[in-house]
Design an enzyme around this catalytic site. Structure first.
Site, mmCIF file in Angstrom:
data_model
loop_
_atom_site.group_PDB
_atom_site.id
_atom_site.type_symbol
_atom_site.label_atom_id
_atom_site.label_comp_id
_atom_site.label_asym_id
_atom_site.label_seq_id
_atom_site.Cartn_x
_atom_site.Cartn_y
_atom_site.Cartn_z
ATOM 1 N N GLU A 1 0.720 -1.189 0.321
ATOM 2 C CA GLU A 1 0.077 -0.011 0.045
ATOM 3 C C GLU A 1 0.792 1.402 0.013
ATOM 4 O O GLU A 1 0.611 2.164 -0.613
ATOM 5 C CB GLU A 1 -1.137 0.050 1.152
ATOM 6 C CG GLU A 1 -1.854 -1.172 1.205
ATOM 7 C CD GLU A 1 -2.904 -1.214 2.410
ATOM 8 O OE1 GLU A 1 -2.444 -1.306 3.470
ATOM 9 O OE2 GLU A 1 -4.089 -0.958 2.102
ATOM 10 N N GLU B 1 -3.115 -9.915 4.016
ATOM 11 C CA GLU B 1 -4.292 -9.599 4.583
ATOM 12 C C GLU B 1 -5.557 -10.808 4.480
ATOM 13 O O GLU B 1 -6.193 -11.148 5.227
ATOM 14 C CB GLU B 1 -4.930 -8.235 4.060
ATOM 15 C CG GLU B 1 -4.202 -7.244 4.490
ATOM 16 C CD GLU B 1 -3.164 -6.595 3.448
ATOM 17 O OE1 GLU B 1 -2.670 -7.598 2.704
ATOM 18 O OE2 GLU B 1 -2.813 -5.633 3.307
HETATM 19 C C1 1HE Z 1 6.604 -8.438 11.992
HETATM 20 C C2 1HE Z 1 5.897 -8.393 10.892
HETATM 21 C C3 1HE Z 1 4.715 -8.012 10.825
HETATM 22 C C4 1HE Z 1 7.784 -9.396 10.405
HETATM 23 N N1 1HE Z 1 4.228 -7.534 12.045
HETATM 24 N N2 1HE Z 1 5.998 -8.289 13.123
HETATM 25 N N3 1HE Z 1 2.016 -8.514 6.882
HETATM 26 C C5 1HE Z 1 2.413 -10.005 6.677
HETATM 27 O O1 1HE Z 1 1.630 -10.668 7.089
HETATM 28 C C6 1HE Z 1 3.820 -10.248 6.352
HETATM 29 C C7 1HE Z 1 4.193 -11.068 7.546
HETATM 30 N N4 1HE Z 1 5.678 -11.115 7.641
HETATM 31 C C8 1HE Z 1 6.316 -11.977 6.828
HETATM 32 O O2 1HE Z 1 5.628 -12.823 6.007
HETATM 33 C C9 1HE Z 1 7.839 -12.217 7.066
HETATM 34 O O3 1HE Z 1 8.271 -11.766 8.391
HETATM 35 C C10 1HE Z 1 8.612 -11.698 5.730
HETATM 36 C C11 1HE Z 1 8.486 -12.232 4.453
HETATM 37 C C12 1HE Z 1 8.203 -10.105 5.670
HETATM 38 C C13 1HE Z 1 10.161 -11.588 6.344
HETATM 39 O O4 1HE Z 1 10.429 -12.959 6.549
HETATM 40 P P1 1HE Z 1 11.816 -12.968 7.459
HETATM 41 O O5 1HE Z 1 11.925 -14.585 7.639
HETATM 42 O O6 1HE Z 1 13.094 -12.414 6.695
HETATM 43 O O7 1HE Z 1 11.647 -12.445 9.015
HETATM 44 P P2 1HE Z 1 10.662 -13.201 10.151
HETATM 45 O O8 1HE Z 1 11.613 -14.246 10.860
HETATM 46 O O9 1HE Z 1 9.572 -13.819 9.564
HETATM 47 O O10 1HE Z 1 10.395 -11.751 10.898
HETATM 48 C C14 1HE Z 1 11.379 -11.232 11.728
HETATM 49 C C15 1HE Z 1 10.823 -10.409 12.859
HETATM 50 O O11 1HE Z 1 9.916 -9.481 12.284
HETATM 51 C C16 1HE Z 1 9.819 -11.481 13.763
HETATM 52 O O12 1HE Z 1 9.902 -11.009 15.131
HETATM 53 P P3 1HE Z 1 10.818 -11.733 16.080
HETATM 54 O O13 1HE Z 1 10.496 -10.627 17.366
HETATM 55 O O14 1HE Z 1 10.366 -13.080 16.075
HETATM 56 O O15 1HE Z 1 12.207 -11.693 15.536
HETATM 57 C C17 1HE Z 1 8.619 -11.227 13.127
HETATM 58 O O16 1HE Z 1 7.642 -11.449 13.886
HETATM 59 C C18 1HE Z 1 8.601 -9.535 12.754
HETATM 60 N N5 1HE Z 1 7.554 -9.324 11.786
HETATM 61 N N6 1HE Z 1 6.632 -8.957 9.902
HETATM 62 C C19 1HE Z 1 4.802 -7.608 13.006
HETATM 63 N N7 1HE Z 1 3.790 -7.445 9.624
HETATM 64 C C20 1HE Z 1 -3.157 -0.637 6.791
HETATM 65 S S1 1HE Z 1 -3.815 -2.297 6.789
HETATM 66 C C21 1HE Z 1 -2.459 -2.875 6.192
HETATM 67 C C22 1HE Z 1 -2.704 -4.656 6.737
HETATM 68 C C23 1HE Z 1 -1.494 -5.600 6.382
HETATM 69 O O17 1HE Z 1 -0.363 -4.825 6.243
HETATM 70 S S2 1HE Z 1 -1.639 -7.117 6.984
HETATM 71 C C24 1HE Z 1 -0.035 -7.796 6.349
HETATM 72 C C25 1HE Z 1 0.938 -7.926 7.397
#
Ligand code: 1HE
Length: 265
Positions: free
Chosen positions: A115, A135
């Site tokens: 977005e 989402e």
């Molecule tokens: C997060 C987030 C997040 C990572 N919110 N903490 N977005 C998503 O559903 C995407 C979610 N994220 C992923 O699919 C992956 O993290 C990635 C592909 C982006 C990256 O993968 P990777 O293997 O490099 O990293 P990771 O191990 O998954 O994440 C590293 C840390 O970032 C980990 O936290 P930690 O404390 O365990 O180290 C994750 O939890 C954290 N992290 N992404 C919170 N999104 C206005 S409305 C919009 C609506 C949306 O955007 S919904 C889609 C959200």
């Protein structure tokens, strides 16, 4: 060149007439929490007249993982509306701010990250980039303007498919679909985005205004209204002294000609 940390998660660097806004929340893959969304709005609203173009980039391997899901707490419906409207205000400050904005993309450009990228005027992606709207699988809907901006880039059918099935577009497919205007080798998106922003910064302000504020409105108008708006904007732009001097420079052989492009993308 000076880098100003806005917070631990966001920095602003001024490179001549180009502002570089960088997400620096690498440990959370540049996920956008509420503070970061509001800081983004404030930074884009703060540009003075010396800034003529901007680049938005994400530090680390990913541009932006979207909404910080840890903040998706128990909001009631009205609070949910206000939250989404806060995102709208911030991304409007990017899209309808004072300057054209170029996004430098790598890795995840997902959810709210897509977005944010969609609110920019040009997107430059490297080969590691991927686009998704998770989402759909998280049981939620877009809330940061994605339903308005993403279909304008790639069409309603592609966005519907992405959200219903979790489809992920890789960098080459994403570029063909219209997510990005430039596809560059791994690690080169930022340099190309800055190069483009520097070029844009050299345009006449009336041209940049027409392209960022008037063209998007013309695209929403009926042909009749659009042609009238175009005529008015054309007259405003060409009456500026800068347009006259640029045209005179070409006629006197002092300005660059248009050359055949070597670029394939
Ligand atoms: C997060 C987030 C997040 C990572 N919110 N903490 N977005 C998503 O559903 C995407 C979610 N994220 C992923 O699919 C992956 O993290 C990635 C592909 C982006 C990256 O993968 P990777 O293997 O490099 O990293 P990771 O191990 O998954 O994440 C590293 C840390 O970032 C980990 O936290 P930690 O404390 O365990 O180290 C994750 O939890 C954290 N992290 N992404 C919170 N999104 C206005 S409305 C919009 C609506 C949306 O955007 S919904 C889609 C959200």
């Amino acid at each position: 060149m000076s880098v100003t940390p806005i917070s631990a998660d966001l920095s602003l660097e001024i490179r001549g007439a180009v502002a570089v806004v960088r997400l620096t929340r690498v440990a959370k893959r540049n996920a956008l929490n509420d503070t970061l969304v509001m800081d983004l709005r404030d930074v884009f609203e703060s540009f003075g007249p010396a800034i003529r173009a901007a680049v938005i980039a994400g530090e680390g391997e990913h541009f932006c993982a979207g909404l910080d899901l840890s903040e998706l707490s128990e909001r009631d419906a009205v609070q949910g509306v206000h939250h989404s409207r806060m995102w709208h205000k911030a991304l409007d400050a990017v899209q309808a701010g004072k300057v054209p904005v170029v996004a430098a993309l790598q890795g995840a450009v997902v959810g709210g990250g897509l977005e944010l990228a969609s609110a920019c005027h040009i997107r430059v992606a490297d080969q590691t980039t991927f686009y998704a709207l998770p989402e759909g699988s998280r049981g939620i809907f877009v809330g940061g303007g994605g339903s308005v901006r993403v279909p304008r880039l790639v069409g309603v059918a592609r966005m519907t498919d992405m959200m219903l099935t979790g489809r992920v577009y890789n960098a080459p497919d994403g570029e063909r679909a219209g997510f990005a205007q430039y596809l560059v080798p791994q690690g080169e998106a930022f340099a190309r985005a800055v190069e483009l922003a520097e070029k844009i910064a050299g345009n006449a302000p009336a041209t940049n205004f027409a392209l960022t504020h008037v063209l998007p409105r013309i695209a929403e108008q009926s042909a009749d209204h659009g042609l009238m708006t175009e005529a008015l904007m054309a007259a405003v732009a060409q009456s500026a002294p800068e347009a006259k001097s640029r045209v005179r420079a070409f006629l006197e052989g002092r300005a660059a000609k248009v050359h055949r492009s070597e670029e394939t993308a």
